[in-house]
Design a protein around this motif. Structure first.
Motif, PDB file in Angstrom:
ATOM      1  N   TYR A   1     -10.150  -2.840  -4.724  1.00 22.52           N
ATOM      2  CA  TYR A   1     -11.444  -2.504  -4.555  1.00 22.52           C
ATOM      3  C   TYR A   1     -12.257  -3.145  -5.524  1.00 22.52           C
ATOM      4  CZ  TYR A   1      -9.570   0.588  -0.749  1.00 22.52           C
ATOM      5  OH  TYR A   1      -9.231   0.916   0.253  1.00 22.52           O
TER       6      TYR A   1
ATOM      7  N   THR B   1       0.489  -1.312   0.198  1.00 21.13           N
ATOM      8  CA  THR B   1       0.113  -0.002  -0.463  1.00 21.13           C
ATOM      9  C   THR B   1       1.249   1.024   0.462  1.00 21.13           C
ATOM     10  OG1 THR B   1      -0.059   0.461   2.348  1.00 21.13           O
ATOM     11  CG2 THR B   1      -1.818  -1.145   1.531  1.00 21.13           C
TER      12      THR B   1
ATOM     13  N   ARG C   1      -3.313   4.417  -8.103  1.00 16.79           N
ATOM     14  CA  ARG C   1      -2.987   4.067  -7.330  1.00 16.79           C
ATOM     15  C   ARG C   1      -3.950   2.179  -8.789  1.00 16.79           C
ATOM     16  NH1 ARG C   1      -1.985   3.237  -2.110  1.00 16.79           N
ATOM     17  NH2 ARG C   1      -1.336   1.326  -2.595  1.00 16.79           N
TER      18      ARG C   1
ATOM     19  N   VAL D   1      -9.711   7.148  -4.784  1.00 15.25           N
ATOM     20  CA  VAL D   1      -8.293   6.522  -4.426  1.00 15.25           C
ATOM     21  C   VAL D   1      -7.386   7.278  -5.690  1.00 15.25           C
ATOM     22  CG1 VAL D   1      -7.581   4.576  -5.061  1.00 15.25           C
ATOM     23  CG2 VAL D   1      -9.916   3.792  -4.180  1.00 15.25           C
TER      24      VAL D   1
ATOM     25  N   LEU E   1      -4.399  -0.678  -6.641  1.00 15.29           N
ATOM     26  CA  LEU E   1      -4.946  -0.584  -5.042  1.00 15.29           C
ATOM     27  C   LEU E   1      -7.344  -0.416  -5.826  1.00 15.29           C
ATOM     28  CD1 LEU E   1      -6.051  -0.266  -2.165  1.00 15.29           C
ATOM     29  CD2 LEU E   1      -4.611   2.184  -2.704  1.00 15.29           C
TER      30      LEU E   1
END
Length: 182
Positions: A139, A38, A132, A128, A135
């Motif tokens: 999601y 992350t 990213r 977000v 990531l």
């Protein structure tokens, strides 16, 4: 003993502020953040949050910082906020050493449960950083969809980090909470 018996949820109180800040910083910034997936160190320098910001989230009406403890140690956190018929999800952090243990998925599910069952929210929103991609994909695997909306990155506000790029912005994502099993 199953992993679910080892984790417990609780709502943060003012005494938790420094622990929350430490966890968030360890997950997103500096050398410790690079141990997990992350990290944002390739995008941002500086801090991810501070004690004043976390204390404000804890004290704001309709807002809570949800904590996950394991063996009396803080291992994950998130901020959720009640916004009309929606919930907002943010400040999500898992200890870098435990980022592949399923804790994030478990905490996200609990945040969605609170928004749906306690606040009667019908949708969960989040933002977000657009760069990213891994990531965003994480999601999406959990039912979130890109809305096609964007929000600007708060350039010039160092409390959100010091950008290493000039093209940062947030993508907006949402998930219908009616799709979440009750």
């Amino acid at each position: 003993m199953s992993q679910s018996f080892l984790n417990s949820f609780r709502v943060a109180v003012p005494a938790d502020v420094s622990s929350v800040v430490g966890l968030v910083e360890s997950a997103y910034r500096g050398e410790s953040g690079q141990r997990g997936w992350t990290t944002e160190t390739h995008l941002l320098d500086g801090r991810r949050t501070d004690e004043e910001s976390v204390a404000e989230l804890i004290g704001r009406p309709g807002s809570l910082v949800l904590l996950m403890d394991r063996a009396d140690a803080l291992v994950a956190c998130c901020h959720i906020e009640h916004q009309g018929d929606a919930g907002y999800f943010g400040m999500f952090a898992v200890s870098p050493e435990l980022q592949t243990a399923g804790l994030g998925r478990t905490l996200l599910a609990e945040a969605e449960r609170i928004a749906r069952d306690e606040w009667r929210a019908i949708v969960m929103h989040m933002t977000v950083i657009e760069q990213r991609a891994e990531l965003i994909a994480w999601y999406e695997r959990r039912g979130y969809r890109l809305t096609g909306e964007f929000k600007p990155f708060p350039y010039g506000q160092e409390r959100f980090g010091i950008p290493r790029r000039e093209d940062l912005r947030f993508v907006c994502m949402s998930k219908s909470l009616s799709e979440v099993a009750a």
